[in-house]
Motif scaffolding. Structure first.
Motif, short mmCIF file in Angstrom:
data_model
loop_
_atom_site.label_atom_id
_atom_site.label_comp_id
_atom_site.label_asym_id
_atom_site.label_seq_id
_atom_site.Cartn_x
_atom_site.Cartn_y
_atom_site.Cartn_z
N GLU A 117 42.15 -11.06 -80.63
CA GLU A 117 41.07 -11.92 -81.16
C GLU A 117 40.94 -11.70 -82.66
O GLU A 117 40.90 -10.55 -83.12
CB GLU A 117 39.74 -11.59 -80.46
CG GLU A 117 38.57 -12.40 -81.00
CD GLU A 117 37.22 -12.03 -80.36
OE1 GLU A 117 37.18 -11.62 -79.19
OE2 GLU A 117 36.19 -12.14 -81.08
N VAL A 118 40.87 -12.80 -83.40
CA VAL A 118 40.57 -12.71 -84.83
C VAL A 118 39.06 -12.88 -85.00
O VAL A 118 38.49 -13.86 -84.51
CB VAL A 118 41.31 -13.79 -85.64
CG1 VAL A 118 41.01 -13.65 -87.13
CG2 VAL A 118 42.82 -13.72 -85.39
N LEU B 132 42.40 -20.73 -84.75
CA LEU B 132 43.75 -21.29 -84.74
C LEU B 132 44.83 -20.22 -84.81
O LEU B 132 45.99 -20.48 -84.51
CB LEU B 132 43.93 -22.26 -85.92
CG LEU B 132 43.13 -23.56 -85.85
CD1 LEU B 132 43.19 -24.30 -87.19
CD2 LEU B 132 43.66 -24.46 -84.74
N GLY B 133 44.48 -19.01 -85.22
CA GLY B 133 45.46 -17.95 -85.40
C GLY B 133 45.32 -17.41 -86.82
O GLY B 133 44.36 -16.71 -87.12
N ALA B 134 46.25 -17.80 -87.68
CA ALA B 134 46.18 -17.34 -89.07
C ALA B 134 46.79 -18.40 -90.00
O ALA B 134 47.79 -18.15 -90.66
CB ALA B 134 46.90 -16.01 -89.21
N LEU B 245 49.25 -20.92 -81.33
CA LEU B 245 48.71 -20.36 -82.57
C LEU B 245 49.36 -21.07 -83.75
O LEU B 245 50.50 -21.54 -83.66
CB LEU B 245 49.02 -18.87 -82.66
CG LEU B 245 48.37 -17.96 -81.64
CD1 LEU B 245 49.01 -16.58 -81.71
CD2 LEU B 245 46.87 -17.87 -81.88
N MET B 246 48.63 -21.10 -84.85
CA MET B 246 49.13 -21.71 -86.08
C MET B 246 49.15 -20.60 -87.13
O MET B 246 48.11 -20.01 -87.43
CB MET B 246 48.16 -22.84 -86.45
CG MET B 246 48.51 -23.61 -87.71
SD MET B 246 47.35 -25.02 -87.86
CE MET B 246 47.69 -25.48 -89.56
N ILE B 247 50.32 -20.30 -87.66
CA ILE B 247 50.48 -19.12 -88.51
C ILE B 247 51.17 -19.50 -89.83
O ILE B 247 52.21 -20.14 -89.83
CB ILE B 247 51.32 -18.05 -87.79
CG1 ILE B 247 50.63 -17.65 -86.47
CG2 ILE B 247 51.55 -16.83 -88.69
CD1 ILE B 247 51.57 -17.03 -85.45
#
Lengths: 273, 273
Positions: A117-118, B132-134, B245-247
């Protein structure tokens, strides 16, 4: 427990905001409390020392991010609850991206017995903006001047594009002991497109010991100390200063009538005693 | 008490983050607790209802920001402690700028018996990024597509500049019931400079009821519902997707060796039990 009956590890990627405990979110505090291992850059660990007493703490140096990410993942996979801390927001120039990159290399999937988890935090530009007044009320660009991982031409092109399109510009990592000329080139490039009198805010150590707030202008910004702990905000063509504040209006149309005379007539107030 | 012996009013301009109580900072909670009047847009008031029981509450509509700012100031000047709340960060498309503009019109100075503090919060792009992720790990531009106060040409120029200089792009206010074509023109402009396969994250109501997270790409982003409560993040040329996820990598150099094989050899871990 995962499907295979293994203990499920948890990894929290946490931004704790500018540094004072006041500006940490409830969620960040909660996951720190519930974790048993904290991984972070030494300076950040020191900033949240009071919150992490009794935890296993793994310190790493500033340039050891990859090592830090790998250690954190390996420990979490063994069934621990690990918090990786960044200052500001972990998703903005923080640890989130690198951890996901390492997880990808490792073939991680959400079902693999490791929850991730962020936890978002107050990023430096919000912290610095709040101390300067309201410089970020209109469109802005955030640019890191560190050219360790990004070619300088790419960075300078971004500075030019942002200057030309009248973005408010937030500069992260403007200068370090070794990187000294980047901020000089940046100032010169922005000056091509903006007046020398454009307001500039230079904030060191926002909400930490040694906090220092300077409001100056584009022509004079390089006369002030700028270093590793500094974030800089350069106004757009509408930004103005007032009483040690830096304010960017929300738009360019003069839609609002702000006269307080008008206010006195308009607003019959029901004021509490 | 001020020099003249008047009661000193206090005004806090507070961003409470995305909306769930989890992501409010301690400072924001504390000043809300200590205030006696809360001023805000009706929807925001509802989001923090549990925190503000027993306070005098002044609701205003969404387009009544100037009125809201004036009321808040007038009430604070009478010796009250007033919190003006915004969602996200009050300094990013929030109430901070307008309040300072009204204070300036009023001839306010820090010594005038009215203390003003901006309390920073988790802005929408941080909240959305964390879900979204990072996606925001490298330089980004934040652009509001609302052309109520800013000419569309200025906004579109910014979109183009950001696209051309390979910024990650965060779009606030992408669409409303009335403003529907702006997001179409924006997509078209960005597509000139980026591949159709560029990852795009569309998040509705981050950390609120009705939260919805979509990861798609530039060519397909307009096939999904976009509205008032949506924030969009468009990746740069290096952004990739992995497992929902979008990184965005931190840089362009391939400095890091991420092989986990190498990790296993390198890191003798001291793991807690």
């Amino acid at each position: 427990m995962s499907e295979k009956g293994q203990k499920v590890g948890k990894m929290f990627i946490v931004g704790f905001g500018p540094g004072s405990e006041d500006h940490i979110t409830s969620r960040a505090k909660k996951v720190i409390e519930e974790s048993n291992v904290i991984v972070g850059y030494t300076t950040y660990i020191e900033l949240v020392r009071d919150l992490i007493r009794g935890k296993k703490i793994i310190y790493t140096g500033m340039t050891e991010e990859v090592d830090r990410a790998k250690k954190a993942i390996d420990i979490a996979k063994k069934g621990n609850t690990v918090v990786v801390i960044s200052s500001g927001d972990a998703g903005i120039y923080g640890m989130a991206g690198l951890i996901f990159q390492v997880l990808k290399e490792d073939g991680w999937r959400p079902s693999y017995g490791l929850e991730v988890e962020v936890v978002p935090g107050v990023t430096a530009l919000s912290a610095v903006g709040s101390l300067l007044g309201a410089p970020l009320m209109h469109d802005f660009a955030s640019i890191s001047l560190s050219d360790l991982l990004t070619p300088w031409e790419v960075i300078l092109k971004r500075v030019e594009a942002a200057a030309q399109a009248d973005f408010v510009i937030a500069l992260y990592n403007p200068k370090s002991g070794r990187r000294t000329w980047q901020i000089v080139e940046t100032q010169k490039m922005i000056r091509k497109y903006r007046e020398g009198s454009t307001p500039v805010g230079i904030v060191k150590s926002a909400y930490r010991d040694g906090q220092n707030i300077i409001i100056t202008d584009l022509d004079h910004m390089l006369d002030f100390p700028i270093g590793m702990l500094t974030t800089i905000i350069i106004g757009n063509s509408s930004t103005f200063t007032y009483e040690e504040l830096m304010i960017t209006p929300r738009g360019y149309h003069n839609k609002y009538e702000l006269s307080m005379k008008k206010m006195a007539l308009e607003v019959p107030l029901a004021v509490p005693e």
